[in-house]
Enzyme design. Structure first.
Site, mmCIF file in Angstrom:
data_model
loop_
_atom_site.group_PDB
_atom_site.id
_atom_site.type_symbol
_atom_site.label_atom_id
_atom_site.label_comp_id
_atom_site.label_asym_id
_atom_site.label_seq_id
_atom_site.Cartn_x
_atom_site.Cartn_y
_atom_site.Cartn_z
ATOM 1 N N ASP A 389 29.869 -9.194 30.397
ATOM 2 C CA ASP A 389 29.902 -7.937 29.629
ATOM 3 C C ASP A 389 30.889 -6.926 30.195
ATOM 4 O OD1 ASP A 389 27.885 -9.032 28.159
ATOM 5 O OD2 ASP A 389 26.275 -7.892 29.113
HETATM 6 P P1 NAP Z 1 26.528 -10.508 32.475
HETATM 7 O O1 NAP Z 1 27.255 -9.887 31.328
HETATM 8 O O2 NAP Z 1 25.059 -10.553 32.403
HETATM 9 O O3 NAP Z 1 27.128 -11.978 32.612
HETATM 10 C C1 NAP Z 1 26.797 -12.794 33.686
HETATM 11 C C2 NAP Z 1 27.433 -14.135 33.459
HETATM 12 O O4 NAP Z 1 27.214 -14.891 34.641
HETATM 13 C C3 NAP Z 1 26.832 -14.920 32.299
HETATM 14 O O5 NAP Z 1 27.705 -14.947 31.201
HETATM 15 C C4 NAP Z 1 26.568 -16.314 32.895
HETATM 16 O O6 NAP Z 1 27.247 -17.294 32.115
HETATM 17 C C5 NAP Z 1 27.195 -16.243 34.281
HETATM 18 N N1 NAP Z 1 26.412 -16.956 35.283
HETATM 19 C C6 NAP Z 1 25.085 -16.964 35.462
HETATM 20 N N2 NAP Z 1 24.755 -17.766 36.479
HETATM 21 C C7 NAP Z 1 25.903 -18.288 36.966
HETATM 22 C C8 NAP Z 1 26.221 -19.193 38.008
HETATM 23 N N3 NAP Z 1 25.268 -19.745 38.772
HETATM 24 N N4 NAP Z 1 27.526 -19.487 38.228
HETATM 25 C C9 NAP Z 1 28.487 -18.959 37.449
HETATM 26 N N5 NAP Z 1 28.244 -18.098 36.433
HETATM 27 C C10 NAP Z 1 26.961 -17.768 36.202
HETATM 28 O O7 NAP Z 1 26.889 -9.829 33.864
HETATM 29 P P2 NAP Z 1 27.876 -8.637 34.232
HETATM 30 O O8 NAP Z 1 29.226 -8.853 33.644
HETATM 31 O O9 NAP Z 1 27.715 -8.449 35.696
HETATM 32 O O10 NAP Z 1 27.279 -7.405 33.463
HETATM 33 C C11 NAP Z 1 26.055 -6.824 33.817
HETATM 34 C C12 NAP Z 1 25.239 -6.560 32.571
HETATM 35 O O11 NAP Z 1 23.912 -6.199 32.980
HETATM 36 C C13 NAP Z 1 25.784 -5.412 31.753
HETATM 37 O O12 NAP Z 1 25.575 -5.650 30.385
HETATM 38 C C14 NAP Z 1 24.935 -4.246 32.216
HETATM 39 O O13 NAP Z 1 24.834 -3.222 31.253
HETATM 40 C C15 NAP Z 1 23.601 -4.923 32.434
HETATM 41 N N6 NAP Z 1 22.695 -4.193 33.384
HETATM 42 C C16 NAP Z 1 23.161 -3.788 34.582
HETATM 43 C C17 NAP Z 1 22.345 -3.091 35.444
HETATM 44 C C18 NAP Z 1 22.845 -2.582 36.781
HETATM 45 O O14 NAP Z 1 22.278 -1.636 37.305
HETATM 46 N N7 NAP Z 1 23.859 -3.191 37.353
HETATM 47 C C19 NAP Z 1 21.021 -2.832 35.087
HETATM 48 C C20 NAP Z 1 20.552 -3.328 33.856
HETATM 49 C C21 NAP Z 1 21.414 -4.008 33.017
HETATM 50 P P3 NAP Z 1 26.765 -18.824 32.133
HETATM 51 O O15 NAP Z 1 25.325 -18.820 31.778
HETATM 52 O O16 NAP Z 1 27.640 -19.478 31.127
HETATM 53 O O17 NAP Z 1 27.023 -19.340 33.507
#
Ligand code: NAP
Length: 462
Positions: A389
């Protein structure tokens, strides 16, 4: 020289403690000074507690009880703090935060059940603090259970918001009765607390597990507020100041997190995010180019400027040590390697900073989004590891996307983009990422730790 009264000594100690809380909090805002910030605030808490114990004039039985409680709580906190895995930190915070809210509610309960407090303002303060504390206590426990995987389903049903509103109104009505003192019998006070606890549970049950960090931050702010109110009841300046500081810091953090996710707090609390987001944003089509670790290794070996973008998948795979090993190899090959840190990458504030610090990545290599976004056009390779994301360009271009308006890393501007993830599955927001179909993007399918390990092997042979 006139003798200094114990009252003056107490207030002076509270003042010093408050200064230590504020300075500690300030130091916590940078990873370089954060550890000392925690210590400063800890010393402040020790001072405030010691001053209260030394000067409160309690009976020896009470003193024994307080010291025993501190000893038991201190040992449990020390052992659990030492043992907790970094990835389990959000639920630990939820649990500790819940205890703070519960403690504030317990102080209120002593006042309200005792009914000895004639002062109307104190009664009102105790009631408001008790209400907020009880909601925060039960809500935080549900948040803990969800993050710990003890509750796996989000309980949602028709009319849920009206039911919650009804509980809120009933609690408020009882609160007014309790605060006025007119009808505050044992039953009314008990019912007031039961309903407040129920409200915390009912509010938190429908919220998805991934939104819990924002909710925990909100409950943290509420706990601070509750402690502040109870500080007025006990006439304890240290509690008032510490509670206000925690309340203000928690409110700011909640707002920052919601803003970085481009969502309002109302949306987090009431929109059942995982369900609604699937509807928005058209699905993306096209072809992607997948490459192997050997090709990725060769390309990176000849790159001058590399930006690594870590995300939630890096934490899941626990790939932080391997990633730093890779970065060090690339640096040895003469590349300039930096890490781009998005404010909500991962699942808790500062998640990436904490993970990379665990692998001893130097702080000056971690660059915040606003400071690094301008450098992507001059970057040879952006290596995205388990992030999705926070790199989605649809946030800038697709008005129908649920994350439209969320600030993202401008990775697509670099010459080559490499994405390590296991599949084409979406991330937290549940939406496709057009980045994966762009000309400059190469997909590296696999587990982050395994794939990075394979690139490391290639590079050590180059
Ligand atoms: P993300 O959008 O959730 O994407 C994480 C990606 O990691 C997934 O597409 C997944 O794809 C991949 N993944 C999972 N396990 C893996 C593994 N073992 N090896 C390789 N890839 C792996 O994460 P992000 O880009 O860090 O974004 C964070 C999201 O969380 C945002 O939407 C944010 O708003 C939300 N959020 C953040 C917080 C905070 O405080 N940081 C709190 C609440 C919500 P695959 O399954 O294809 O591997």
């Amino acid at each position: 020289m006139p003798a200094v009264s114990t009252e003056t000594l107490t207030q002076l100690s509270y003042l010093v403690a408050a200064a230590l809380f504020i300075l500690g909090l300030k130091r916590m805002s940078s990873p370089v000074t954060a550890v000392s910030g925690v210590r400063w605030a800890g010393v402040g808490m020790l001072l405030a507690t010691a001053a209260t114990l030394a000067f409160m004039g309690a009976s020896s039985l009470n003193l024994m009880l307080v010291i025993s409680a501190i000893a038991v709580g201190g040992i449990v906190a020390w052992v659990s703090g030492k043992r907790v895995a970094m990835t389990d930190m959000p639920q630990m915070i939820a649990l500790y935060n819940g205890m703070g809210g519960g403690a504030a509610a317990a102080i209120a309960a002593v006042e309200l059940y005792g009914g000895t407090e004639a002062n109307a303002v104190h009664m009102a303060m105790a009631t408001i603090g008790g209400f907020i504390g009880a909601v925060s206590f039960s809500g935080s426990l549900i948040a803990f259970a969800k993050l710990q995987g003890l509750i796996t389903k989000s309980v949602r049903f028709g009319g849920q918001k009206f039911l919650n509103l009804a509980i809120l109104l009933a609690t408020a009505a009882l609160g007014v009765m309790v605060a006025s003192g007119a009808h505050s019998g044992l039953t009314v006070v008990s019912l007031f607390f039961v309903l407040a606890l129920l409200l915390g549970i009912a509010m938190t049950l429908p919220i998805g597990g991934a939104d819990m960090p924002v909710v925990i931050s909100l409950y943290n702010a509420l706990t601070g507020l509750a402690v502040g109110f109870e500080g007025f009841v006990l006439d304890n300046a240290a509690m008032i100041i510490a509670g206000t500081v925690v309340g203000a810091a928690g409110t700011l953090l909640t707002q920052l997190m919601a803003k970085a996710m481009n969502r309002s707090l109302g949306n987090v609390l009431f929109a059942n995010f995982g369900e609604t987001s699937a509807a928005g944003g058209g699905s993306v089509t096209g072809t992607q180019k997948a490459i192997e670790a050997s090709d990725a290794g060769v390309m990176m070996a000849y790159s001058q400027k590399i930006i690594i973008v870590p995300g939630y998948g890096l934490a899941v795979a626990q790939a932080q040590h391997k990633v730093w090993e890779l970065a060090q190899l690339l640096i040895e090959h003469g590349a300039k390697v930096r890490f781009a840190i998005h404010p909500v990458a991962g699942r808790m504030p500062g998640h990436m900073n904490v993970l990379l610090a665990e692998a001893d990545v130097p702080y000056d290599r971690l660059i915040e989004m606003d400071d690094i976004n301008g450098d992507f056009p001059q970057t040879d390779v952006s290596l995205i590891i388990g992030a999705n994301d926070v790199t989605n360009p649809a946030a800038k271009t697709d008005k129908s996307s649920p994350i439209y308006g969320m600030p993202v890393l401008d990775v697509e501007k670099s010459h080559t983009v490499m994405v390590i993830k296991r599949s084409m599955n979406p991330g937290f927001a549940g939406i496709d990422n057009p980045l994966y179909y762009m000309d400059q993007t190469l997909m590296l399918f696999g587990d982050a730790k395994v794939f990075v390990g394979n690139i490391v092997k290639e590079l050590t042979h180059t």
